[in-house]
Every structure is written in C-alpha cells, then in structure tokens.
Scaffold this motif. Structure first.
Motif, PDB file in Angstrom:
ATOM      1  N   SER A  23       0.823  -1.215   0.000  1.00  0.00           N
ATOM      2  CA  SER A  23       0.000   0.000   0.000  1.00  0.00           C
ATOM      3  C   SER A  23       0.859   1.268   0.000  1.00  0.00           C
ATOM      4  CB  SER A  23      -0.949  -0.008   1.199  1.00  0.00           C
ATOM      5  OG  SER A  23      -0.212  -0.052   2.395  1.00  0.00           O
ATOM      6  N   GLY A  59      -0.380 -10.456   2.244  1.00  0.00           N
ATOM      7  CA  GLY A  59      -1.802 -10.354   1.930  1.00  0.00           C
ATOM      8  C   GLY A  59      -1.992  -9.156   1.013  1.00  0.00           C
ATOM      9  N   LEU A  64       3.383  -3.327   5.324  1.00  0.00           N
ATOM     10  CA  LEU A  64       4.695  -3.821   4.892  1.00  0.00           C
ATOM     11  C   LEU A  64       5.548  -2.707   4.334  1.00  0.00           C
ATOM     12  CD1 LEU A  64       4.146  -7.041   2.750  1.00  0.00           C
ATOM     13  CD2 LEU A  64       5.104  -6.888   5.046  1.00  0.00           C
ATOM     14  N   MET A  78      -1.334 -13.991  -0.985  1.00  0.00           N
ATOM     15  CA  MET A  78      -2.571 -14.661  -0.555  1.00  0.00           C
ATOM     16  C   MET A  78      -3.843 -13.909  -0.931  1.00  0.00           C
ATOM     17  SD  MET A  78      -1.833 -17.484   0.897  1.00  0.00           S
ATOM     18  CE  MET A  78      -2.948 -18.025   2.190  1.00  0.00           C
ATOM     19  N   GLY A 126      -5.679 -13.195   6.619  1.00  0.00           N
ATOM     20  CA  GLY A 126      -4.355 -13.739   6.977  1.00  0.00           C
ATOM     21  C   GLY A 126      -3.468 -12.695   7.624  1.00  0.00           C
ATOM     22  N   GLY A 127      -3.446 -11.495   7.038  1.00  0.00           N
ATOM     23  CA  GLY A 127      -2.639 -10.405   7.595  1.00  0.00           C
ATOM     24  C   GLY A 127      -3.177  -9.968   8.954  1.00  0.00           C
ATOM     25  N   ALA A 128      -4.499  -9.934   9.085  1.00  0.00           N
ATOM     26  CA  ALA A 128      -5.110  -9.526  10.358  1.00  0.00           C
ATOM     27  C   ALA A 128      -4.787 -10.537  11.459  1.00  0.00           C
ATOM     28  CB  ALA A 128      -6.624  -9.376  10.194  1.00  0.00           C
ATOM     29  N   ALA A 130      -2.082 -12.431  11.486  1.00  0.00           N
ATOM     30  CA  ALA A 130      -0.642 -12.330  11.754  1.00  0.00           C
ATOM     31  C   ALA A 130      -0.302 -11.115  12.601  1.00  0.00           C
ATOM     32  CB  ALA A 130       0.132 -12.290  10.439  1.00  0.00           C
ATOM     33  N   ALA A 133      -4.608  -7.455  14.067  1.00  0.00           N
ATOM     34  CA  ALA A 133      -5.086  -6.126  13.674  1.00  0.00           C
ATOM     35  C   ALA A 133      -6.280  -5.728  14.534  1.00  0.00           C
ATOM     36  CB  ALA A 133      -5.490  -6.137  12.200  1.00  0.00           C
ATOM     37  N   TRP A 188       1.973 -20.610   8.399  1.00  0.00           N
ATOM     38  CA  TRP A 188       1.239 -19.418   7.976  1.00  0.00           C
ATOM     39  C   TRP A 188      -0.255 -19.710   8.072  1.00  0.00           C
ATOM     40  CZ3 TRP A 188       5.386 -21.605   5.412  1.00  0.00           C
ATOM     41  CH2 TRP A 188       6.565 -20.855   5.439  1.00  0.00           C
ATOM     42  N   LEU A 221      -6.291   9.118   3.275  1.00  0.00           N
ATOM     43  CA  LEU A 221      -6.513   7.942   2.429  1.00  0.00           C
ATOM     44  C   LEU A 221      -6.283   8.216   0.941  1.00  0.00           C
ATOM     45  CD1 LEU A 221      -9.614   6.426   4.299  1.00  0.00           C
ATOM     46  CD2 LEU A 221      -7.186   5.975   4.642  1.00  0.00           C
ATOM     47  N   ASN A 225      -0.106   4.834   1.821  1.00  0.00           N
ATOM     48  CA  ASN A 225       0.360   4.819   3.212  1.00  0.00           C
ATOM     49  C   ASN A 225       0.233   3.395   3.749  1.00  0.00           C
ATOM     50  OD1 ASN A 225      -2.181   4.473   5.057  1.00  0.00           O
ATOM     51  ND2 ASN A 225      -2.834   5.834   3.408  1.00  0.00           N
ATOM     52  N   PHE A 264       0.803   8.660  10.496  1.00  0.00           N
ATOM     53  CA  PHE A 264       0.828   8.103   9.135  1.00  0.00           C
ATOM     54  C   PHE A 264       1.992   8.737   8.366  1.00  0.00           C
ATOM     55  CE2 PHE A 264      -3.401   6.108   7.821  1.00  0.00           C
ATOM     56  CZ  PHE A 264      -3.824   5.870   9.113  1.00  0.00           C
TER      57      PHE A 264
HETATM   58  C1  LIG Z   1      -5.175   3.246   5.657  1.00  0.00           C
HETATM   59  C2  LIG Z   1      -4.769   2.147   6.586  1.00  0.00           C
HETATM   60  C3  LIG Z   1      -5.396   1.995   7.801  1.00  0.00           C
HETATM   61  C4  LIG Z   1      -5.031   0.965   8.678  1.00  0.00           C
HETATM   62  N1  LIG Z   1      -5.686   0.832   9.858  1.00  0.00           N
HETATM   63  C5  LIG Z   1      -5.346  -0.160  10.709  1.00  0.00           C
HETATM   64  C6  LIG Z   1      -6.030  -0.319  11.956  1.00  0.00           C
HETATM   65  O1  LIG Z   1      -6.947   0.404  12.284  1.00  0.00           O
HETATM   66  N2  LIG Z   1      -5.645  -1.337  12.750  1.00  0.00           N
HETATM   67  C7  LIG Z   1      -4.627  -2.183  12.424  1.00  0.00           C
HETATM   68  O2  LIG Z   1      -4.327  -3.104  13.191  1.00  0.00           O
HETATM   69  N3  LIG Z   1      -3.961  -2.052  11.249  1.00  0.00           N
HETATM   70  C8  LIG Z   1      -4.296  -1.067  10.386  1.00  0.00           C
HETATM   71  N4  LIG Z   1      -3.615  -0.930   9.216  1.00  0.00           N
HETATM   72  C9  LIG Z   1      -2.492  -1.825   8.904  1.00  0.00           C
HETATM   73  C10 LIG Z   1      -2.869  -3.083   8.103  1.00  0.00           C
HETATM   74  O3  LIG Z   1      -4.014  -2.853   7.296  1.00  0.00           O
HETATM   75  C11 LIG Z   1      -3.121  -4.279   9.015  1.00  0.00           C
HETATM   76  O4  LIG Z   1      -1.976  -4.592   9.773  1.00  0.00           O
HETATM   77  C12 LIG Z   1      -3.546  -5.520   8.210  1.00  0.00           C
HETATM   78  O5  LIG Z   1      -3.891  -6.537   9.129  1.00  0.00           O
HETATM   79  C13 LIG Z   1      -2.448  -6.046   7.296  1.00  0.00           C
HETATM   80  O6  LIG Z   1      -3.025  -7.063   6.482  1.00  0.00           O
HETATM   81  P1  LIG Z   1      -2.389  -7.442   5.082  1.00  0.00           P
HETATM   82  O7  LIG Z   1      -3.179  -8.550   4.504  1.00  0.00           O
HETATM   83  O8  LIG Z   1      -2.252  -6.232   4.230  1.00  0.00           O
HETATM   84  O9  LIG Z   1      -0.960  -7.954   5.542  1.00  0.00           O
HETATM   85  P2  LIG Z   1       0.432  -7.627   4.871  1.00  0.00           P
HETATM   86  O10 LIG Z   1       0.737  -6.175   5.017  1.00  0.00           O
HETATM   87  O11 LIG Z   1       0.502  -8.220   3.520  1.00  0.00           O
HETATM   88  O12 LIG Z   1       1.386  -8.441   5.852  1.00  0.00           O
HETATM   89  C14 LIG Z   1       1.568  -8.004   7.189  1.00  0.00           C
HETATM   90  C15 LIG Z   1       2.301  -9.104   7.958  1.00  0.00           C
HETATM   91  O13 LIG Z   1       1.465 -10.247   8.032  1.00  0.00           O
HETATM   92  C16 LIG Z   1       2.131 -11.377   7.471  1.00  0.00           C
HETATM   93  N5  LIG Z   1       1.101 -12.177   6.776  1.00  0.00           N
HETATM   94  C17 LIG Z   1       0.268 -11.785   5.787  1.00  0.00           C
HETATM   95  N6  LIG Z   1      -0.543 -12.792   5.433  1.00  0.00           N
HETATM   96  C18 LIG Z   1      -0.207 -13.844   6.215  1.00  0.00           C
HETATM   97  C19 LIG Z   1      -0.677 -15.194   6.325  1.00  0.00           C
HETATM   98  N7  LIG Z   1      -1.669 -15.655   5.561  1.00  0.00           N
HETATM   99  N8  LIG Z   1      -0.120 -15.990   7.260  1.00  0.00           N
HETATM  100  C20 LIG Z   1       0.892 -15.539   8.050  1.00  0.00           C
HETATM  101  N9  LIG Z   1       1.406 -14.291   7.983  1.00  0.00           N
HETATM  102  C21 LIG Z   1       0.850 -13.457   7.078  1.00  0.00           C
HETATM  103  C22 LIG Z   1       3.169 -10.806   6.532  1.00  0.00           C
HETATM  104  O14 LIG Z   1       4.241 -11.700   6.334  1.00  0.00           O
HETATM  105  C23 LIG Z   1       3.589  -9.562   7.282  1.00  0.00           C
HETATM  106  O15 LIG Z   1       4.515  -9.893   8.289  1.00  0.00           O
HETATM  107  C24 LIG Z   1      -3.978   0.083   8.311  1.00  0.00           C
HETATM  108  C25 LIG Z   1      -3.322   0.240   7.078  1.00  0.00           C
HETATM  109  C26 LIG Z   1      -3.725   1.257   6.216  1.00  0.00           C
HETATM  110  C27 LIG Z   1      -3.047   1.373   4.879  1.00  0.00           C
END
Ligand SMILES: Cc1cc2nc3c(=O)[nH]c(=O)nc-3n(C[C@H](O)[C@H](O)[C@H](O)COP(=O)(O)OP(=O)(O)OC[C@H]3O[C@@H](n4cnc5c(N)ncnc54)[C@H](O)[C@@H]3O)c2cc1C
Length: 284
Positions: A23, A59, A64, A78, A126-128, A130, A133, A188, A221, A225, A264
């Motif tokens: 992102s 994810g 990242l 994923m 998956g990311g949530a 990990a 979130a 994972w 947004l 970011n 941010f």
């Molecule tokens: C505008 C904006 C607002 C946000 N608001 C919040 C918020 O309110 N609260 C919050 O907690 N976060 C927030 N985030 C951060 C982010 O969205 C979260 O951390 C989200 O959970 C990441 O998910 P992802 O799929 O993008 O993971 P990625 O960014 O792709 O990966 C994050 C981590 O998870 C691991 N991972 C991903 N998929 C898997 C899997 N299947 N198994 C094991 N490990 C895995 C990756 O290796 C990496 O270490 C925000 C981000 C943005 C851009």
C-alpha cells in the motif's frame, strides 16, 4: 531454488517488483512471487520448495515496508487466492485471502456482532491474524475460535486459539515441545473460524458506516500509506507525541509525515523505501 517434482498450477513471477503489492507503493523486487491457484496448489508448491528457500507470505501489503533491495527467496501472495467465506456450524469461516472489509460486511449480514471494526482495515484475514489487527479497543484474535495453518511442507494444521500468544499487534505461536527441544513453528495462516455473538444486522451496518466515515475524516486515504506506523504507548497515542514534536508535514525525499494524521507516513508519489525508513528513524 531447488524444486522437488510436484506439479503446481499457480503463477510464478520472477524478479517481480513488490511495490505493486504494497500500500506504500515502494520496495524492490522479490526473487520469486508465487500466486497459488488454490489451497491444494499452495500445499503442492510449498512441498516442492527446497528446505533452504526463504518463504514470506503477504496479503494486501498494507502493513509492509519492503526495502529497495527487495526480498530474497519466494513471496507467496494470498490476497484473492483463498477467498472462501461462509457460515460453518454457527461460526464464520473465512479463508486467509478474504479482505477484512468483506468479512465485516458478511458477518453483519449474518446478524453477527464483533468484527465491524475490521471494515476499515485494508488487509486480508491472513494479515489480520498475523498482526492481531484492531482498533477502537477490538482486536482480531478476540473473535478467533480456531485457525488453520500451513507448514513448510504444505501440511495443514487446525490449531486452537490457546496455541498462540497474542497481544497488542502481536501474535506468535506458543512454544511447542518437540524431540529436538522447544522450538517455534514455521507456519502461515490459511483460514480461521470466528465465534461472534448474535446481533441485529442493521446495528452492525450502522456501526460500519460510522467507523468508515471517521476514517475518511481523520486519515490521509488519498495518498499511499501503511496506516499507523508506530504502536501506541501504554495509555497514550503515538500521533500526539509525533505532533507535539512539530513533525506534521516533515519530509524526507518523497516521504512525509501526514498533515492529517501524524502517525501516518504518506508517499507523495516518488518516495523510496529508504526515504520512509529514514523518516521513521527521524520520528523515533
Ligand atoms: C489506511 C490504513 C489503515 C489501517 N488501519 C489499521 C487499523 O486500524 N488497525 C490495524 O491493526 N492495522 C491497520 N492498518 C495496517 C494493516 O491494514 C493491518 O496490519 C492488516 O492486518 C495487514 O493485512 P495485510 O493482509 O495487508 O498484511 P500484509 O501487510 O501483507 O502483511 C503483514 C504481515 O502479516 C504477514 N502475513 C500476511 N498474510 C499472512 C498469512 N496468511 N499468514 C501468516 N502471515 C501473514 C506478513 O508476512 C507480514 O509480516 C492500516 C493500514 C492502512 C493502509
């Protein structure tokens, strides 16, 4: 990379720029990026890899920072891959590639409360899992009953919540005893079952609407970011500390501390990962 002879149907991309998958829209290339064709294919692919191959799952790349030098080894994407989402014995079953927004809206339609907060988190299940979130006092693992994981050999494991240590944006597998002594598992997430109390769909939908409106009003947004950069200190807010340092608008290269939300960092269009990293160091 040595591959064992196991047929795979997914897409293998070599020297793939990861900026396309994060992102922040920055970062170098992955030696290999694999987009599985489904769960069985992911199992086959992992099974086919040499034991020494570094493997990273991503994810939606919304938490990242990929360095400009890129990532050695194989990155497994994923998002949009494992996308099954349905009710299962009173629980919500969501695969790892489902977006958090879809999960939140689906749960609301099923008259289930508790994951409305996920509607505004731009990541995958998956990311949530990990990251644990969360926001507004709610976290992903509050609602988890069981998860399904996949290991390096491609074997699946159903694991209880109790097998994980979770905290504020922190998740790790509890140490397990093995013949070789205590060791952490290399696994994972591929799916989770969420246990959610009954509630009125309209109430959840209203909550989602107001949470999304609040994000739109307070977060930048319109620029690439990765959400909040720093964890909040106990009892306080990182954004307040950063703002108190007069850092809103501070810029290194194409990376800027957002004027709208001090925790941010936005990419003004031409930022490198190094700009962002230097800005993080400066803010710290
Ligand atoms: C505008 C904006 C607002 C946000 N608001 C919040 C918020 O309110 N609260 C919050 O907690 N976060 C927030 N985030 C951060 C982010 O969205 C979260 O951390 C989200 O959970 C990441 O998910 P992802 O799929 O993008 O993971 P990625 O960014 O792709 O990966 C994050 C981590 O998870 C691991 N991972 C991903 N998929 C898997 C899997 N299947 N198994 C094991 N490990 C895995 C990756 O290796 C990496 O270490 C925000 C981000 C943005 C851009």
């Amino acid at each position: 990379m040595v591959q064992r002879q196991t047929p795979t149907d997914g897409k293998l991309l070599l020297n793939e720029p990861l900026a396309r998958y994060t992102s922040w829209r920055v970062g170098g290339k992955a030696d290999r990026l694999y987009i599985p064709a489904g769960l069985q294919d992911l199992q086959n692919f992992l099974h086919s890899l040499d034991d020494n191959e570094a493997v990273h799952f991503i994810g939606l790349g919304s938490n990242l920072l990929v360095r400009d030098g890129g990532v050695r080894g194989t990155v497994v994407l994923m998002h949009n891959v494992l996308t099954d989402l349905h009710m299962n014995g009173g629980l919500v079953y969501a695969e790892a590639g489902v977006t958090c927004a879809k999960l939140a809206k689906f749960a609301a339609r099923q008259h289930r409360h508790g994951v409305e907060f996920m509607a505004g988190i731009p990541g995958t299940v998956g990311g949530a899992l990990a990251m644990n979130a969360g926001c507004h006092g709610a976290e992903t693992w509050d609602a988890v009953a069981t998860v399904m994981t996949i290991d390096r050999q491609g074997a699946l494991h159903q694991r209880n919540k109790a097998e994980f240590v979770t905290g504020y944006r922190h998740v790790e597998m509890a140490e397990i005893s093995s013949e070789a002594g205590n060791k952490k598992l290399d696994e994972w997430f591929v799916a989770a079952w969420f246990t959610l109390p009954d509630g009125a769909a309209s109430e959840s939908e209203q909550k989602i609407k107001s949470l999304l409106a609040m994000r739109l009003a307070t977060q930048p947004l319109n620029w690439p970011n990765a959400g909040s950069v720093f964890r909040n200190p106990p009892g306080g807010y990182a954004a307040r500390l950063i703002e108190a340092c007069g850092l809103k608008g501070y810029q290194i290269g194409g990376a800027q501390v957002s004027e709208k939300h001090a925790n941010f960092i936005v990419n003004l269009g031409n930022a490198t990962a190094s700009d962002i990293e230097q800005l993080i160091a400066h803010m710290r």
